[in-house]
Design a protein around this motif. Structure first.
Motif, PDB file in Angstrom:
ATOM      1  N   GLY A  82      16.395   5.352  30.875  1.00  0.00           N
ATOM      2  CA  GLY A  82      15.331   4.219  31.162  1.00  0.00           C
ATOM      3  C   GLY A  82      15.326   3.404  30.067  1.00  0.00           C
ATOM      4  N   SER A  83      14.181   2.967  29.494  1.00  0.00           N
ATOM      5  CA  SER A  83      13.535   2.591  28.382  1.00  0.00           C
ATOM      6  C   SER A  83      13.138   3.628  27.334  1.00  0.00           C
ATOM      7  CB  SER A  83      13.439   0.850  28.596  1.00  0.00           C
ATOM      8  OG  SER A  83      12.101   1.780  29.462  1.00  0.00           O
ATOM      9  N   TRP A  84      13.602   4.733  27.569  1.00  0.00           N
ATOM     10  CA  TRP A  84      12.706   5.747  26.821  1.00  0.00           C
ATOM     11  C   TRP A  84      13.552   6.938  26.233  1.00  0.00           C
ATOM     12  CZ3 TRP A  84       7.570   3.959  26.713  1.00  0.00           C
ATOM     13  CH2 TRP A  84       7.104   3.796  27.739  1.00  0.00           C
ATOM     14  N   PRO A  85      12.782   7.903  25.211  1.00  0.00           N
ATOM     15  CA  PRO A  85      13.950   8.199  24.749  1.00  0.00           C
ATOM     16  C   PRO A  85      14.334   9.529  25.578  1.00  0.00           C
ATOM     17  CG  PRO A  85      11.924   8.097  23.512  1.00  0.00           C
ATOM     18  CD  PRO A  85      11.663   7.821  24.406  1.00  0.00           C
ATOM     19  N   GLU A  86      13.905   9.899  26.350  1.00  0.00           N
ATOM     20  CA  GLU A  86      13.972  11.198  27.016  1.00  0.00           C
ATOM     21  C   GLU A  86      13.677  11.502  28.664  1.00  0.00           C
ATOM     22  OE1 GLU A  86      12.656  14.249  25.453  1.00  0.00           O
ATOM     23  OE2 GLU A  86      10.136  13.852  25.215  1.00  0.00           O
ATOM     24  N   ALA A  87      14.111  12.240  29.543  1.00  0.00           N
ATOM     25  CA  ALA A  87      14.019  11.977  30.890  1.00  0.00           C
ATOM     26  C   ALA A  87      12.271  12.114  31.097  1.00  0.00           C
ATOM     27  CB  ALA A  87      14.770  12.834  31.783  1.00  0.00           C
ATOM     28  N   SER A  88      12.117  13.288  30.391  1.00  0.00           N
ATOM     29  CA  SER A  88      10.031  13.470  30.193  1.00  0.00           C
ATOM     30  C   SER A  88       9.875  11.832  29.863  1.00  0.00           C
ATOM     31  CB  SER A  88       9.865  14.723  29.872  1.00  0.00           C
ATOM     32  OG  SER A  88       8.792  15.268  29.471  1.00  0.00           O
ATOM     33  N   ALA A  89      10.105  11.506  29.234  1.00  0.00           N
ATOM     34  CA  ALA A  89       8.895  10.299  28.892  1.00  0.00           C
ATOM     35  C   ALA A  89       9.143   9.471  30.197  1.00  0.00           C
ATOM     36  CB  ALA A  89       9.762  10.284  27.948  1.00  0.00           C
ATOM     37  N   PHE A  90      10.501   8.583  30.126  1.00  0.00           N
ATOM     38  CA  PHE A  90      10.975   7.861  31.436  1.00  0.00           C
ATOM     39  C   PHE A  90       9.995   8.493  32.612  1.00  0.00           C
ATOM     40  CE2 PHE A  90      13.156   7.439  35.568  1.00  0.00           C
ATOM     41  CZ  PHE A  90      13.088   5.535  35.870  1.00  0.00           C
ATOM     42  N   ALA A  91       9.692   9.461  33.229  1.00  0.00           N
ATOM     43  CA  ALA A  91       8.962  10.102  34.880  1.00  0.00           C
ATOM     44  C   ALA A  91       8.260  10.682  34.103  1.00  0.00           C
ATOM     45  CB  ALA A  91      10.009  11.911  34.820  1.00  0.00           C
ATOM     46  N   GLY A  92       7.490  10.724  33.647  1.00  0.00           N
ATOM     47  CA  GLY A  92       5.970  10.225  32.790  1.00  0.00           C
ATOM     48  C   GLY A  92       5.485   9.097  33.532  1.00  0.00           C
ATOM     49  N   MET A  93       6.452   7.484  32.794  1.00  0.00           N
ATOM     50  CA  MET A  93       5.816   6.745  32.530  1.00  0.00           C
ATOM     51  C   MET A  93       5.612   6.257  34.002  1.00  0.00           C
ATOM     52  SD  MET A  93       4.816   6.818  29.365  1.00  0.00           S
ATOM     53  CE  MET A  93       3.697   4.955  29.926  1.00  0.00           C
ATOM     54  N   THR A  94       6.909   6.739  34.929  1.00  0.00           N
ATOM     55  CA  THR A  94       7.265   6.119  35.550  1.00  0.00           C
ATOM     56  C   THR A  94       5.860   6.409  36.924  1.00  0.00           C
ATOM     57  OG1 THR A  94       9.270   6.163  35.327  1.00  0.00           O
ATOM     58  CG2 THR A  94       9.252   6.156  37.538  1.00  0.00           C
ATOM     59  N   LEU A  95       5.482   8.010  36.128  1.00  0.00           N
ATOM     60  CA  LEU A  95       4.229   8.165  37.241  1.00  0.00           C
ATOM     61  C   LEU A  95       2.869   7.221  37.572  1.00  0.00           C
ATOM     62  CD1 LEU A  95       4.372  12.542  36.470  1.00  0.00           C
ATOM     63  CD2 LEU A  95       4.745  11.005  38.645  1.00  0.00           C
ATOM     64  N   GLY A  96       3.351   6.252  36.128  1.00  0.00           N
ATOM     65  CA  GLY A  96       2.009   5.811  36.003  1.00  0.00           C
ATOM     66  C   GLY A  96       2.502   4.345  37.381  1.00  0.00           C
ATOM     67  N   ALA A  97       3.617   4.247  37.119  1.00  0.00           N
ATOM     68  CA  ALA A  97       3.831   2.765  38.248  1.00  0.00           C
ATOM     69  C   ALA A  97       3.890   3.260  39.565  1.00  0.00           C
ATOM     70  CB  ALA A  97       5.739   1.958  38.138  1.00  0.00           C
ATOM     71  N   VAL A 138      10.469  -3.845  36.128  1.00  0.00           N
ATOM     72  CA  VAL A 138      11.606  -3.960  34.890  1.00  0.00           C
ATOM     73  C   VAL A 138      12.125  -1.847  34.748  1.00  0.00           C
ATOM     74  CG1 VAL A 138      11.632  -4.411  32.403  1.00  0.00           C
ATOM     75  CG2 VAL A 138      10.922  -6.003  34.252  1.00  0.00           C
ATOM     76  N   ASN A 139      11.128  -1.909  34.790  1.00  0.00           N
ATOM     77  CA  ASN A 139      11.117  -0.013  34.632  1.00  0.00           C
ATOM     78  C   ASN A 139      12.080   0.118  35.802  1.00  0.00           C
ATOM     79  OD1 ASN A 139      10.890   2.867  33.488  1.00  0.00           O
ATOM     80  ND2 ASN A 139       9.523   3.318  35.285  1.00  0.00           N
ATOM     81  N   VAL A 140      12.416  -0.131  36.568  1.00  0.00           N
ATOM     82  CA  VAL A 140      13.729   0.845  37.557  1.00  0.00           C
ATOM     83  C   VAL A 140      15.157  -0.316  37.593  1.00  0.00           C
ATOM     84  CG1 VAL A 140      13.824   0.480  40.108  1.00  0.00           C
ATOM     85  CG2 VAL A 140      11.430   0.501  39.471  1.00  0.00           C
ATOM     86  N   MET A 141      14.873  -1.888  36.984  1.00  0.00           N
ATOM     87  CA  MET A 141      15.954  -2.243  36.658  1.00  0.00           C
ATOM     88  C   MET A 141      16.433  -1.429  35.341  1.00  0.00           C
ATOM     89  SD  MET A 141      16.553  -6.111  34.803  1.00  0.00           S
ATOM     90  CE  MET A 141      16.528  -5.117  32.866  1.00  0.00           C
ATOM     91  N   PHE A 142      15.678  -1.012  34.573  1.00  0.00           N
ATOM     92  CA  PHE A 142      16.610  -0.701  33.191  1.00  0.00           C
ATOM     93  C   PHE A 142      16.976   1.254  33.685  1.00  0.00           C
ATOM     94  CE2 PHE A 142      14.064  -3.248  30.407  1.00  0.00           C
ATOM     95  CZ  PHE A 142      15.216  -3.592  29.372  1.00  0.00           C
ATOM     96  N   ALA A 143      15.954   1.940  34.343  1.00  0.00           N
ATOM     97  CA  ALA A 143      16.885   3.187  35.137  1.00  0.00           C
ATOM     98  C   ALA A 143      18.535   2.451  36.016  1.00  0.00           C
ATOM     99  CB  ALA A 143      15.469   3.534  35.752  1.00  0.00           C
ATOM    100  N   LEU A 144      18.471   1.935  37.070  1.00  0.00           N
ATOM    101  CA  LEU A 144      19.245   1.462  37.498  1.00  0.00           C
ATOM    102  C   LEU A 144      20.630   1.267  36.145  1.00  0.00           C
ATOM    103  CD1 LEU A 144      18.104  -0.177  40.465  1.00  0.00           C
ATOM    104  CD2 LEU A 144      18.669   1.631  40.558  1.00  0.00           C
ATOM    105  N   LEU A 145      20.067   0.167  35.163  1.00  0.00           N
ATOM    106  CA  LEU A 145      21.200   0.190  33.961  1.00  0.00           C
ATOM    107  C   LEU A 145      21.410   0.466  33.015  1.00  0.00           C
ATOM    108  CD1 LEU A 145      19.671  -3.206  32.224  1.00  0.00           C
ATOM    109  CD2 LEU A 145      21.706  -2.624  34.102  1.00  0.00           C
ATOM    110  N   ASP A 146      20.358   2.524  33.060  1.00  0.00           N
ATOM    111  CA  ASP A 146      21.061   3.414  32.264  1.00  0.00           C
ATOM    112  C   ASP A 146      22.209   4.720  33.154  1.00  0.00           C
ATOM    113  OD1 ASP A 146      20.823   5.465  30.781  1.00  0.00           O
ATOM    114  OD2 ASP A 146      19.266   6.407  31.864  1.00  0.00           O
ATOM    115  N   LEU A 147      21.519   3.764  34.637  1.00  0.00           N
ATOM    116  CA  LEU A 147      22.405   5.196  35.437  1.00  0.00           C
ATOM    117  C   LEU A 147      24.282   4.556  35.134  1.00  0.00           C
ATOM    118  CD1 LEU A 147      20.159   6.181  38.017  1.00  0.00           C
ATOM    119  CD2 LEU A 147      21.554   8.105  36.955  1.00  0.00           C
ATOM    120  N   ALA A 148      24.105   3.078  35.251  1.00  0.00           N
ATOM    121  CA  ALA A 148      25.571   2.414  36.026  1.00  0.00           C
ATOM    122  C   ALA A 148      25.805   2.039  34.435  1.00  0.00           C
ATOM    123  CB  ALA A 148      25.232   0.521  35.923  1.00  0.00           C
TER     124      ALA A 148
END
Length: 487
Positions: A215-230, A171-181
């Protein structure tokens, strides 16, 4: 005030309670993805959906007969929950007393609202609103860790947590793609339903014409930081050969999105995650059939990396494009306004640490730009020691066994380390987020071991042995009973 997404969260929680604790845990993990949403708004503070849903997870756990006892046992001396509870206790005490005890003796970058006007710079040390909210968040972290560690001791809970983490990554990947779209089509308002928290959003920022992925986060830094866990979690599972089609695709997508997110946090921490994955493959490689994938990674990764490097170096246009991208986000970042500002936060945090004689200025008092500085400045040496003891006792997955459970716990450990790598680069608070403690709880769990039957020697022919084995598989308690008699 309850928001529409909060009403949905409550309805979803009530439904999951009818489906059992497994479904409740899986849903809870996916909801931790909504980092920019607010289920409740209390003044200037927001309650994320996952924190509200944690109440339903607690109810589901309490309704399961064996789980409350496991949760209480988790607080025994020396266990991870004991040290995390120590951090919470010291943090709560410091949150109230330290800003008052050291009032005016230092200057802070306030994390929350203080009695002084907000100027973006330092203010005299004193109580702030985030003293309370950060204590509540850390309490939720402890509760989350204990529940997940207890739930994962059961087969149903372990599988539910595993499924939830895979769903989270997808779902994290899905929200990132939706953000771009939505950004490309000018329909960003479609995602505003989950961007209602009381945060400063950077969902429309660009870098040299590139959309910053949030994605579903407030900023790019938060998105990248959480995606590192994935990336750490799914990449380890792929190396271990667990659902390689799914986990490999999720790991690849997560890595690409981190690189394209235009986040310096992601670009700096992603190589650390890749190194952890390669180290995992080195420790697992061998000649057994289960080790083929990890052995392949160990042997093929270096020449592939070398070949890619040569291709980039030999193609001047490609090299210039990549170099400019890295230079913009990392090499020249230290001279940017945001980097100077974040550096000043850490300098102020270090001054807070020394001015408070190493005790910290209180949980949730000071904002920083690095997790170690957040620990030292807010909870001082005592809180830092408690956290390190928690980390050392929780992140011990074990690599000798090659079972499904041990591989998943190893993947969760690498997921934790991936999140921690991002926080080392840009961690503003002591709270590492619920996902970190979900992964830590899974790593620290000890799934109930299956009973190992003692083989019985056949008396006459193989029929006696076959009958005995069939009886033991049908009634495991008979095996235990026979072992007692043999002893």
């Amino acid at each position: 005030m309850i928001e529409p997404i909060g009403i949905f969260t409550v309805a979803l929680g009530l439904y999951c309670l009818t489906r059992g604790y497994g479904a409740t845990v899986t849903t809870f993990i996916v909801l931790t993805l909504l980092g920019s949403a607010a289920a409740l708004t209390l003044g200037g503070s927001s309650v994320p959906p996952a924190h509200l849903f944690l109440l339903f997870v607690l109810i589901a756990a309490l309704r399961t007969p064996s789980l409350p006892g496991m949760a209480i046992n988790a607080f025994r001396l020396g266990k991870p929950a004991f040290w995390l509870a120590g951090l919470l206790l010291y943090g709560a005490i410091s949150a109230y007393f330290s800003p008052r005890l050291f009032a005016g003796m230092s200057h802070i970058i306030p994390l929350g609202a203080s009695e002084y006007p907000s100027t973006g710079g330092t203010v005299p040390l004193g109580p702030v609103s985030s003293n309370l909210t950060q204590t509540i968040y850390l309490t939720a972290d402890l509760l989350c860790f204990v529940i997940i560690a207890s739930v994962c001791s059961t087969k149903t809970g372990f599988r539910a947590t595993f499924n939830g983490l895979l769903a989270w990554a997808a779902v994290n990947v899905m929200f990132a793609l939706l953000d771009l779209a939505t950004s490309a089509t000018g329909t960003e308002e479609l995602l505003q339903f989950m961007r209602n928290a009381q945060y400063t959003f950077h969902d429309s920022d660009t870098v040299n014409g590139m959309k910053r992925i949030v994605g579903s986060w407030p900023e790019a830094s938060a998105f990248a930081g959480m995606t590192l866990g994935a990336l750490g979690f799914t990449g380890t599972l792929w190396i271990c050969g667990r659902y390689p089609g799914t986990t490999g695709l999720l790991a690849l997508c997560s890595f690409v999105l981190i690189i394209l997110s235009t986040s310096s946090t992601g670009l700096i921490a992603a190589p650390i995650c890749l190194f952890l994955l390669y180290l995992t493959a080195v420790l697992r490689c061998g000649i057994s059939p289960e080790s083929r994938r990890s052995t392949g990674v160990v042997l093929l990764a270096p020449p592939i990396a070398l070949a890619l490097t040569l291709i980039i170096v030999l193609q001047d246009n490609l090299f210039r494009t990549i170099y400019d991208y890295v230079d913009l986000l990392v090499l020249s970042k230290s001279t940017s306004g945001s980097a100077v500002e974040r550096g000043s936060w850490n300098l102020a945090a270090w001054q807070n640490f020394t001015d408070s004689l190493g005790l910290g200025v209180g949980l949730g008092t000071a904002r920083t730009s690095s997790f170690p500085m957040a620990l030292l400045s807010n909870v001082g040496v005592p809180g830092t020691v408690f956290f390190l003891l928690f980390l050392l006792s929780a992140l011990r997955p074990g690599m000798s066994a090659r079972t499904f459970e041990s591989d998943v716990r190893l993947a969760a450990c690498n997921g934790c380390l991936g999140l921690l790598a991002g926080s080392l680069v840009a961690g503003p608070t002591v709270d590492l987020g619920l996902l970190f403690f979900v992964l830590a709880g899974l790593t620290a769990s000890r799934p109930l071991a299956r009973l190992k039957e003692i083989p019985l020697l056949p008396l006459r022919g193989s029929g006696v042995l076959d009958s005995a084995a069939e009886a033991r598989h049908s009634h495991p308690q008979l095996s235990l009973h026979s072992r007692k008699h043999q002893t």
